[in-house]
Every structure is written in C-alpha cells, then in structure tokens.
Design a protein around this motif. Structure first.
Motif, mmCIF file in Angstrom:
data_model
loop_
_atom_site.group_PDB
_atom_site.id
_atom_site.type_symbol
_atom_site.label_atom_id
_atom_site.label_comp_id
_atom_site.label_asym_id
_atom_site.label_seq_id
_atom_site.Cartn_x
_atom_site.Cartn_y
_atom_site.Cartn_z
ATOM 1 N N THR A 119 0.833 -1.202 0.000
ATOM 2 C CA THR A 119 0.000 0.000 0.000
ATOM 3 C C THR A 119 0.869 1.253 0.000
ATOM 4 N N LEU A 120 0.469 2.209 -0.821
ATOM 5 C CA LEU A 120 1.119 3.516 -0.855
ATOM 6 C C LEU A 120 0.092 4.583 -0.525
ATOM 7 N N GLY A 121 0.530 5.575 0.213
ATOM 8 C CA GLY A 121 -0.422 6.606 0.592
ATOM 9 C C GLY A 121 0.221 7.957 0.767
ATOM 10 N N TRP A 122 -0.638 8.963 0.782
ATOM 11 C CA TRP A 122 -0.234 10.327 1.081
ATOM 12 C C TRP A 122 -0.979 10.798 2.316
ATOM 13 N N TYR A 123 -0.241 11.382 3.229
ATOM 14 C CA TYR A 123 -0.789 11.990 4.427
ATOM 15 C C TYR A 123 -0.380 13.457 4.432
ATOM 16 N N ARG A 124 -1.049 14.237 5.255
ATOM 17 C CA ARG A 124 -0.641 15.637 5.391
ATOM 18 C C ARG A 124 -0.816 16.091 6.830
ATOM 19 N N GLN A 125 -0.018 17.086 7.175
ATOM 20 C CA GLN A 125 -0.089 17.647 8.519
ATOM 21 C C GLN A 125 0.029 19.154 8.430
ATOM 22 N N ALA A 126 -1.018 19.825 8.849
ATOM 23 C CA ALA A 126 -1.033 21.283 8.895
ATOM 24 C C ALA A 126 -0.558 21.738 10.274
ATOM 25 N N PRO A 127 -0.068 22.962 10.401
ATOM 26 C CA PRO A 127 0.404 23.448 11.702
ATOM 27 C C PRO A 127 -0.674 23.331 12.766
#
Length: 121
Positions: free
Chosen positions: A33-41
């Motif tokens: 599995t490949l994925g993209w995550y994100r984190q905002a301040p």
C-alpha cells in the motif's frame, strides 16, 4: 533499508494544481500500500489518499473529486495529482509505504521526509 523520496511541492494560488511524486528505493521489498498523508500546523497528521497493490483507492472526504492518487509499480512510485487547490490544503505532505521486506521477512512501514504545499494568493 528502503527510502522514500518526495518531490513536487511548492506555492500555488487557490484553484491551481500541483503533482506530488514519491519514489521508493532500496532492495528486496514488495510494496503493498502507498499513501499520502498531510499535517497542517497545530493539527494531527491525516490520511489524504491511499492506493493498494490491486489498484483500489480511498480518499479523505475533503479531497474527493479534486485529488487523484496513482502508482507506477515498475518505478515503485506513487503520485498525487492535486487540482482545485484550496488554502485549507496547505500542509506538509508525507508519502507512506507499507511493504514486505524480504530481508527481514516482515511487513514494514516507511515515511518520506515530507514536502511543503502552500496554497495562497
């Protein structure tokens, strides 16, 4: 050892597009599995999109219809095409891979170093 190297982040105006790439390198592994995550301040890291070895995908509700995840198995690379970007998409985007490590005969997870995406006029 496996490394994930991301590219494609940057500054874009609202309504614009960006394409992120993440390439896995190393030896003796098979990616599931490949994925993209994100984190905002000030916020927790969240799943943006995920694609499995068979090609099935899932997306966060906030990006459905705007983002598309894809993969090139021959290149061990995953992409995230981001269209109609909004200021609330601003975050550091991280690539994630879940893979079978043949050298240790175990499942492992890896993270990329992150790439900044800023949506602002």
């Amino acid at each position: 050892q496996v490394q994930l190297v991301e590219s494609g982040g940057g500054l874009v105006q609202p309504g614009g597009s960006l394409r992120l790439s993440c390439a896995a390198s190393g030896s003796m592994f098979s990616i599931n599995t490949l994925g993209w995550y994100r984190q905002a301040p000030g916020k927790q890291r969240e799943l943006v999109a995920q694609i499995r070895s068979g090609g099935s995908t899932n997306y966060a509700d906030s990006v459905k219809g705007r983002f598309t995840i894809s993969r090139d198995n021959a290149k061990n690379t995953v992409y995230l095409q981001m269209n109609s970007l909004k200021p609330e998409d601003t975050a550091v985007y991280y690539c994630n891979a879940r893979l079978w490590d043949y050298s240790s005969t175990s499942w492992r997870g890896y993270w990329g170093q992150g790439t900044q995406v800023t949506v602002s006029s």
